[in-house]
Design a protein around this motif. Structure first.
Motif, PDB file in Angstrom:
ATOM      1  N   GLY A 151       3.176 -43.917  16.275  1.00  0.00           N
ATOM      2  CA  GLY A 151       2.712 -43.240  15.077  1.00  0.00           C
ATOM      3  C   GLY A 151       3.526 -43.614  13.855  1.00  0.00           C
ATOM      4  N   MET A 152       4.839 -43.727  14.029  1.00  0.00           N
ATOM      5  CA  MET A 152       5.708 -44.097  12.913  1.00  0.00           C
ATOM      6  C   MET A 152       5.374 -45.500  12.409  1.00  0.00           C
ATOM      7  SD  MET A 152       9.850 -43.694  12.841  1.00  0.00           S
ATOM      8  CE  MET A 152       9.648 -41.965  13.285  1.00  0.00           C
ATOM      9  N   ALA A 153       5.169 -46.428  13.345  1.00  0.00           N
ATOM     10  CA  ALA A 153       4.804 -47.784  12.954  1.00  0.00           C
ATOM     11  C   ALA A 153       3.424 -47.812  12.306  1.00  0.00           C
ATOM     12  CB  ALA A 153       4.828 -48.698  14.178  1.00  0.00           C
ATOM     13  N   ALA A 154       2.514 -46.984  12.809  1.00  0.00           N
ATOM     14  CA  ALA A 154       1.162 -46.928  12.245  1.00  0.00           C
ATOM     15  C   ALA A 154       1.198 -46.467  10.792  1.00  0.00           C
ATOM     16  CB  ALA A 154       0.286 -45.993  13.072  1.00  0.00           C
ATOM     17  N   ILE A 187      -0.434 -48.503   7.790  1.00  0.00           N
ATOM     18  CA  ILE A 187      -1.452 -47.915   6.913  1.00  0.00           C
ATOM     19  C   ILE A 187      -1.066 -48.110   5.451  1.00  0.00           C
ATOM     20  CG2 ILE A 187      -2.475 -45.726   6.152  1.00  0.00           C
ATOM     21  CD1 ILE A 187      -2.294 -44.830   9.126  1.00  0.00           C
ATOM     22  N   TYR A 188       0.220 -47.933   5.158  1.00  0.00           N
ATOM     23  CA  TYR A 188       0.687 -48.119   3.779  1.00  0.00           C
ATOM     24  C   TYR A 188       0.490 -49.562   3.323  1.00  0.00           C
ATOM     25  CZ  TYR A 188       3.836 -48.641  -0.196  1.00  0.00           C
ATOM     26  OH  TYR A 188       4.366 -48.941  -1.426  1.00  0.00           O
ATOM     27  N   LEU A 189       0.839 -50.510   4.174  1.00  0.00           N
ATOM     28  CA  LEU A 189       0.680 -51.920   3.808  1.00  0.00           C
ATOM     29  C   LEU A 189      -0.789 -52.258   3.574  1.00  0.00           C
ATOM     30  CD1 LEU A 189       3.191 -53.799   6.142  1.00  0.00           C
ATOM     31  CD2 LEU A 189       3.540 -52.923   3.821  1.00  0.00           C
ATOM     32  N   TRP A 231      -0.054 -58.072   6.168  1.00  0.00           N
ATOM     33  CA  TRP A 231       0.966 -58.382   7.171  1.00  0.00           C
ATOM     34  C   TRP A 231       1.943 -59.452   6.710  1.00  0.00           C
ATOM     35  CZ3 TRP A 231       1.933 -54.906  10.509  1.00  0.00           C
ATOM     36  CH2 TRP A 231       0.904 -54.079  10.991  1.00  0.00           C
ATOM     37  N   GLU A 232       1.594 -60.184   5.643  1.00  0.00           N
ATOM     38  CA  GLU A 232       2.540 -61.163   5.117  1.00  0.00           C
ATOM     39  C   GLU A 232       3.773 -60.475   4.515  1.00  0.00           C
ATOM     40  OE1 GLU A 232      -0.711 -60.542   1.973  1.00  0.00           O
ATOM     41  OE2 GLU A 232      -0.575 -60.812   4.148  1.00  0.00           O
ATOM     42  N   PHE A 250      10.913 -51.174  11.119  1.00  0.00           N
ATOM     43  CA  PHE A 250       9.730 -51.594  10.362  1.00  0.00           C
ATOM     44  C   PHE A 250       9.467 -50.634   9.213  1.00  0.00           C
ATOM     45  CE2 PHE A 250       4.995 -50.944  10.054  1.00  0.00           C
ATOM     46  CZ  PHE A 250       4.748 -52.042   9.239  1.00  0.00           C
ATOM     47  N   LEU A 251       9.460 -49.325   9.504  1.00  0.00           N
ATOM     48  CA  LEU A 251       9.143 -48.347   8.470  1.00  0.00           C
ATOM     49  C   LEU A 251      10.278 -48.186   7.456  1.00  0.00           C
ATOM     50  CD1 LEU A 251       7.234 -46.230   7.294  1.00  0.00           C
ATOM     51  CD2 LEU A 251       8.254 -44.550   8.855  1.00  0.00           C
TER      52      LEU A 251
END
Length: 273
Positions: free
Chosen positions: A70-73, A77-79, A86-87, A160-161
């Motif tokens: 969920g944290m990665a999601a 979502i923000y990106l 994804w770049e 990542f976040l």
């Protein structure tokens, strides 16, 4: 200084307050999405809410995995919403220099752990744990699973976040050293409610938050100088795994817990973050 660093420094939008508010918003959004992704498993196994050690090992594992998914999601979502795509993700095979800074991050974070254990013991300081040990209970089987989760879900999702999304977003408004400090402060603040649940004083919350902040600075620094998400992720995963290994050795009798200073090992086991 790399080309990417030059671009980041040269395109600051001059709105630090907005950048900080966005960073806090992303943090809260990450917590919200993590809560939503874990909700189904908590609904199926209510013991996870109040007596997590009583839940089956499968439910406990699913809870942690879904939390970090969920944290990665939230970051993904923000990106997507901001058209960064994804770049924007600084993910590549580490160079020799990257490996050097990964090693530096590992050594620095483990030294932080040792210094924290010593300070807590010598200063007789209170330190609340994060509650993760409540999911272990007396079940030593959970520890190898937590080590695997640290490498596959925990460190990748948090780095990542907090580094690739939040810290990198802060580059738009701050020089990199300041961005590292701000992102690390947010990283610590997000852990405050977890520690507060198990604390009996403000100092018991402040002590672990200081350590979490220090870890955030270390991981943020190695990310800032490498622009490679693999570097802080590896350092973070090794740090957490080191703590879980110590707990495993203690629970299995390999390490006599009473020989550790002021039972600091038991306290610090909850400081995997």
């Amino acid at each position: 200084m790399s080309d990417q660093q030059t671009v980041s420094s040269g395109t600051r939008d001059g709105r630090p307050l907005r950048a900080v508010l966005v960073a806090f918003g992303l943090t809260l959004f990450g917590i919200l999405v993590a809560e939503l992704t874990t909700l189904p498993v908590v609904a199926l196994e209510p013991a996870l809410f109040d007596e997590p050690a009583e839940a089956t090992i499968g439910f406990r594992t699913a809870f942690f995995v879904l939390n970090f998914v969920g944290m990665a999601a939230a970051g993904a979502i923000y990106l997507s919403y901001t058209d960064r795509g994804w770049e924007y993700v600084d993910l590549r095979i580490p160079t020799r220099r990257d490996w050097l800074f990964a090693g530096l991050g590992i050594v620095a974070s483990l030294l932080l752990y040792v210094a924290a254990v010593a300070a807590i013991a010598l200063g007789n300081l209170p330190a609340a744990d994060s509650g993760v040990v409540q999911f272990v209970g007396d079940d030593v089987r959970m520890i190898p699973i937590l080590i695997a989760i640290a490498f596959l879900f925990n460190a990748p999702a948090e780095e990542f976040l907090f580094r690739n999304v939040i810290q990198k977003r802060l580059y738009d408004a701050f020089d990199r050293p300041i961005a590292v400090i701000v992102a690390s402060a947010i990283f610590a603040i997000v852990h405050a409610p977890v520690f507060a649940v198990f604390a009996d004083s403000a100092l018991a919350v402040a002590v672990p938050l200081t350590i979490v902040f220090g870890g955030g600075v270390i991981f943020g620094y190695v990310y800032a100088v490498t622009d490679n998400l693999v570097v802080p992720t590896l350092a973070h995963a090794v740090y957490n795994s080191f703590i879980w290994v110590l707990l495993y050795l203690s629970m299995t009798g390999v390490i006599d817990e009473v020989e550790t200073p002021a039972d600091a090992l038991a306290t610090m086991a909850g400081l995997a973050f």
